[in-house]
Design an enzyme around this catalytic site. Sequence first.
Site, PDB file in Angstrom:
ATOM      1  N   ARG A 161       0.845  -1.187   0.000  1.00 48.37           N
ATOM      2  CA  ARG A 161       0.000   0.000   0.000  1.00 48.37           C
ATOM      3  C   ARG A 161       0.886   1.244   0.000  1.00 48.37           C
ATOM      4  O   ARG A 161       1.496   1.586   1.010  1.00 48.37           O
ATOM      5  CB  ARG A 161      -0.934   0.020   1.216  1.00 48.37           C
ATOM      6  CG  ARG A 161      -1.763   1.310   1.284  1.00 48.37           C
ATOM      7  CD  ARG A 161      -2.989   1.204   2.178  1.00 48.37           C
ATOM      8  NE  ARG A 161      -2.686   1.060   3.577  1.00 48.37           N
ATOM      9  CZ  ARG A 161      -3.605   1.193   4.564  1.00 48.37           C
ATOM     10  NH1 ARG A 161      -4.863   1.466   4.248  1.00 48.37           N
ATOM     11  NH2 ARG A 161      -3.266   1.024   5.817  1.00 48.37           N
ATOM     12  N   ASP A 445      -3.912   3.227  14.136  1.00 48.55           N
ATOM     13  CA  ASP A 445      -3.081   3.739  13.056  1.00 48.55           C
ATOM     14  C   ASP A 445      -3.542   5.152  12.737  1.00 48.55           C
ATOM     15  O   ASP A 445      -4.341   5.738  13.466  1.00 48.55           O
ATOM     16  CB  ASP A 445      -3.086   2.817  11.833  1.00 48.55           C
ATOM     17  CG  ASP A 445      -4.444   2.749  11.139  1.00 48.55           C
ATOM     18  OD1 ASP A 445      -5.382   3.488  11.524  1.00 48.55           O
ATOM     19  OD2 ASP A 445      -4.580   1.955  10.190  1.00 48.55           O
TER      20      ASP A 445
END
EC number: 2.3.3.9
Length: 536
Positions: A161, A445
Amino acid sequence: MTDRIRITEHAPGQERVLTPQALEFLLSLHDLAERRRRELRRLRRTRRAALADGATPTFLPETRHIRDDATWQVAPPAPGLEDRRVEITGPIERKMTINALNSGARVWLADCEDASSPTWENVIASQANLQDAIRGTIEFTSPQGKEYRVTAERTPTIVVRPRGWHLDERRILVDGEPMSASLVDFGLHMLHNADALIASGRGPYFYLPKLESHLEARLWNDVFVAAQDMLLIPRGTIRATVLIETISAAFEMEEILYELREHSSGLNAGRWDYLFSIIRAFRFRGPDFVLPDRSALTMTAPFMRAYTEQLVRACHRRGAHAIGGMAAFVPSAKDPEATQVALAQVAEDKRREAADGFDGSWVAHPGLVETAQAEFDAVLGDAPHQLGRSRDDVVPDEAALIDLSTTPGDITEAGLRLNVEVGIRYMEAWLRGQGAVAIHSLMEDAATAEISRSQVWQWIHVEARTVEGHTISRDRVKGIVRELSASFERFDGDRFDEAVTLFHEVALRPTYPAFFTLAGTERYLSPLAEETPIAA
């Protein structure tokens, strides 16, 4: 030609990653994409401003012909991506890379984005660790002498990603201007590892974050075509799964699949960033657009059910995988009773996703792989996916996607304090280079920190009241910040002072920065940080 590029910092391993060939490749991608990337960023700002001014998102009339055409399909599943029932996510830190490869998951999302703090050391180390992981040479010895090696007979398929289109890489300047962080992450992985991945029977695969329109997917597709042509790789070898994690992308799911169709491997329900996007988009609206505590925002909320069911329908209608959301619980041997309760909740979540037709789902910790896989095994059996399940019973519904008024739950004093605490604790770790942080048994996160600070900003702006009867004001939150700050356990090298300042700037100021990560990078992680104001 590489004299157009200037590197402003140095990190260990940099010469191995930023080779002359790599810089030439990055420059070619930059020249192809930068002008359009800037245009698309301007379009983002225009659309966001319209939503903030009261516009209602809709399915696009100009792309109705794509949605109405029942004949087109995306490419069939690529090698190594046929069965995706459990995917583990995490930063490309050396020990966590080894743990992910040993986890038993079918896919590892190697994250350069929300689970990684974009320090220059991390940017370079992530690329070096990918090279070693793909070539089977990665190992690690901790300061305590514990050795980590890959022991699994079958390792997960690696899907990288890169960072989103909105982020610049300010340590690599082209003609004096920062490069796209997306192209840096994509291009370095592609150049160094594509041939090795293909030789292993898999391929260069990607997760694409933060897309806000099908036009952004079109730009990615053009980048893929150009990269494959430059590296003499057949078109369609690259595959990409798009995270549907913005409210605007939720109205363009089939169009996004269409733009990427020869390179598409599906869509993912990026639940945390999706919630953040909704809060950001409707932060000025009235009570019907104010959500309860973050802990109350489950996938069973009606607007989240509409989002996930429409995602499965869009994917399976086009032959694409639908991948479910993150299970963020961190198991603890020190509290087995709480762990068992949490694992039961994870199992229930994954059971629902499998029953809804998802082909796989995410976990944030190796200790959740077995629980998640058991629920998908029960539905899939020996089948690799559920692509044959069309979900024709789901009717696309614009209103359901943005009907937040029926969301159950309250705004509580505890929820407000938790948002402040998580926001500051995460930002402190992020400033030290940690992008995935366990706080109160949840893996936080950047996306979850964005929810926390955005809810605080919105609650202040609309003068929301807690269920206990208190109005949430800027002064009240400042008091909570002071109280919590005094309770944090300090240590050498901590960055709590800067984290508190950053939290004030992204949660308590009248202006609302679109991303705390953008503001924090510009202020604290950039080589020009001291000269750079916080971006609004």
